[in-house]
Design an enzyme around this catalytic site. Structure first.
Site, PDB file in Angstrom:
ATOM      1  N   THR A 162       0.814  -1.213   0.000  1.00  0.00           N
ATOM      2  CA  THR A 162       0.000   0.000   0.000  1.00  0.00           C
ATOM      3  C   THR A 162       0.850   1.266   0.000  1.00  0.00           C
ATOM      4  OG1 THR A 162      -1.772  -1.143   1.175  1.00  0.00           O
ATOM      5  CG2 THR A 162      -1.787   1.251   1.284  1.00  0.00           C
ATOM      6  N   SER A 214       1.860  -8.743  -0.769  1.00  0.00           N
ATOM      7  CA  SER A 214       2.330  -9.469   0.415  1.00  0.00           C
ATOM      8  C   SER A 214       1.504 -10.722   0.680  1.00  0.00           C
ATOM      9  CB  SER A 214       2.328  -8.562   1.642  1.00  0.00           C
ATOM     10  OG  SER A 214       1.022  -8.184   2.008  1.00  0.00           O
ATOM     11  N   THR A 273       1.261  -4.666   4.211  1.00  0.00           N
ATOM     12  CA  THR A 273       1.021  -4.860   5.638  1.00  0.00           C
ATOM     13  C   THR A 273       0.401  -6.211   5.976  1.00  0.00           C
ATOM     14  OG1 THR A 273      -1.111  -3.717   5.460  1.00  0.00           O
ATOM     15  CG2 THR A 273       0.802  -2.393   6.096  1.00  0.00           C
TER      16      THR A 273
END
Length: 329
Positions: free
Chosen positions: A12, A59, A92
């Site tokens: 992000t 991720s 994240t």
């Protein structure tokens, strides 16, 4: 001025939305070091920074092979290229897992700082810009040495072992449970630490000296009321796994059917680690489980217990030895 390497892995923090109100459907991995330096020229006040794009994938798609490649890249930056610290920009969703793997396996006292963002680079009130700047400040600080791998978001510094993402979109998503943060970055431009990790990590980890080309397969099984144990039996029957982590209820407990399935798993050579789904507190030995060959996961979250078991199995093959690892890491 210290030399800091920023390894860009998307997420992000590098995301581009369709407009400034797009906080959920943006595309990650769009912006890179050149864009960051243009948008945040203040970076040059704190360090001599080099950017490098590396493994620009979501991720959620990262796996153990990516961790091994990242480890080699970070070791090269710190041990061969002479950088004073490394910052890793990362999505994240699994940031805490990549951080903990490096926390266990990198032989250095130098700062390694993971950073991400909860709002894309292009959004209103994006946290991407300041998060990146603060992570570089942490990596360039003398205070960050000897603290293992760190995670910095929202001006808060956490240790890789305890930190976890606790909210889907809020800026204060990364928390360290009952242990709290290691430190903060405050408006007076100081990087302030208040405590240090006490468990073994990085330069004093026995796993940091290992040659790692592959990690064993370990699965996580989430327990709940009425759990059948069928998933555990499937894992055992597949014969492709070395271990199982149970995300148990309460103090690391599982259903009667799961107990039976876990016994079959241990009889087939799998290592079973008890952890808890509740988020805080230790999983300790209890009398009702004393006859089972289970390892107690202490206070590690299931996803962290999985990583520690994977790494432990590179060196050990007995319950006693692996339990000792969980007692000290």
């Amino acid at each position: 001025m210290k030399k800091i390497k920023v390894i860009e892995m998307g997420g992000t923090i590098s995301g581009n939305g369709k407009d400034r109100l797009d906080l959920k459907d943006y595309k990650s991995g769009v912006y890179n070091g050149e864009n960051f330096l243009e948008a945040i020229p203040e970076i040059k006040q704190f360090a001599d920074v080099s950017f490098e794009s590396f493994l620009l994938v979501s991720s959620t798609t990262l796996n153990a092979d990516h961790w091994i490649k990242l480890r080699k890249k970070v070791m090269n930056c710190l041990l061969e290229e002479g950088f004073d610290g490394v910052v890793i920009t990362h999505g994240t969703n699994t940031l805490e897992e990549s951080a903990y793997f490096l926390h266990l396996t990198i032989p250095t006292e130098k700062p390694i700082v993971f950073v991400g963002a909860q709002r894309p680079f292009t959004s209103l009130s994006s946290d991407a810009h300041l998060n990146l700047l603060q992570a570089i400040r942490v990596a360039a600080s003398d205070e960050a040495y000897n603290n293992g791998v760190l995670v910095q978001l929202n001006d808060e510094i956490s240790g890789a072992r305890e930190v976890t993402k606790t909210n889907t979109y809020r800026l204060e998503a990364f928390q360290s449970g009952q242990f709290g943060y290691l430190g903060f970055i405050d408006p007076d431009k100081k990087v302030q630490f208040y405590r240090n990790p006490t468990r073994k990590h990085t330069f004093n980890s026995e796993f940091s000296s290992l040659e790692i080309d592959k990690l064993p397969n370990v699965e996580i099984v989430y327990s709940y009321a009425g759990a059948t144990g069928h998933v555990i039996d499937h894992i055992t029957e597949r014969k492709k796994y070395r271990g199982i982590i149970t995300a148990g209820t309460g103090a690391g407990l599982v259903s009667p059917s799961e107990i039976e399935a876990l016994q079959r798993a241990t009889e087939n050579g799998l290592f079973v680690v008890r952890s808890s789904r509740v988020g805080n507190g230790r999983v300790v030995p209890i009398d009702s489980y004393k006859d089972y060959n289970f390892i107690n996961g202490d206070n590690l979250l299931p996803q962290k217990a999985r990583i520690l078991l994977m790494v432990s199995l590179l060196k050990y093959n007995t319950i006693e030895d692996i339990q000792t690892v969980f007692d000290h890491y």
